[in-house]
Design an enzyme around this catalytic site. Sequence first.
Site, short mmCIF file in Angstrom:
data_model
loop_
_atom_site.label_atom_id
_atom_site.label_comp_id
_atom_site.label_asym_id
_atom_site.label_seq_id
_atom_site.Cartn_x
_atom_site.Cartn_y
_atom_site.Cartn_z
N HIS A 96 0.91 -1.20 -0.03
CA HIS A 96 0.05 -0.16 -0.02
C HIS A 96 0.73 1.43 -0.03
CE1 HIS A 96 -2.72 3.12 1.23
NE2 HIS A 96 -3.68 2.41 0.73
N GLU A 168 -3.88 1.84 -7.55
CA GLU A 168 -4.38 3.06 -6.69
C GLU A 168 -3.20 4.27 -6.98
OE1 GLU A 168 -6.50 2.39 -2.86
OE2 GLU A 168 -4.27 1.61 -2.58
P1 PGA Z 1 -9.20 6.43 -0.03
O1 PGA Z 1 -7.88 5.60 0.35
O2 PGA Z 1 -10.32 5.90 -0.58
O3 PGA Z 1 -9.41 7.13 1.59
O4 PGA Z 1 -8.61 7.55 -0.86
C1 PGA Z 1 -7.87 4.39 -0.39
C2 PGA Z 1 -6.66 3.81 0.02
O5 PGA Z 1 -5.62 4.14 0.41
O6 PGA Z 1 -6.48 2.33 -0.17
#
Ligand code: PGA
Length: 246
Positions: A96, A168
Amino acid sequence: MNKLLIANWKMQITHKEAKEWLTMHLNDIEKALTYTKNRLVICPSFTELSYTASLPVNTIAWGAQDCSPVERGAFTGDVSIISLTQLDCSYVLVGHSDRRTYYADSDERIQKKTALALKYGLLPIVCIGETTEQRDSGITWQALEKQLLSVIDLFNTMNSPSMLIAYEPVWAIGKGVIATKDEISSTCQNIQQLVREKTAASCKILYGGSVDEQTINQIPLDLLDGLLLGKASTDAQVLKKIILSC
Ligand code: PGA
């Protein structure tokens, strides 16, 4: 329908709050999941995992937000993958961007964590994402490809499960902006192509970064196998709306 939703609670909910949240909302959330045939994995803090392991759930699975790159030893503060298997976790987030950014998680460490997850039968959700600088320099795919290549060979065995990749964009996480349909579409195509070229495994792709009950309408769900939710997943009503929108 049939989307995999990951609720990454990060460090937003304390132990006491998590117990209250689960006591109050679990039934309701499970009803929404049954109705829509979506699946949910809740990833609370490590401290909640022995409590969540005791909960009777049907449609929800539990995941960890990270794991140690080694199985056992003198690593103060780390949590072993072996403990996660004993706490009813079936998924673990690896790579992550919070871990890459604040805890210097390198591709090499992420590779080790992914290998351990696979060895112990947990499904690793490998998070990849480009930074603002990489996006602005036009090297989004090069950045994503490098992250992906560090783990891809691990999935190249006969028994490997389907790869779970969470795309992401770092510039979208917690910022209230999401990637465009074109960005998500071309990234999904590139990931699938690389996985096809390099492995015999199949690949499921999730999108994450500022997904909430509003932005979900702009997300091309038909191109995705699911979503990785951060902040929005900590609010049970918002989470329910997202489940019902998928
Ligand atoms: P967010 O975070 O939906 O608050 O932008 C997503 C993540 O970091 O997995």
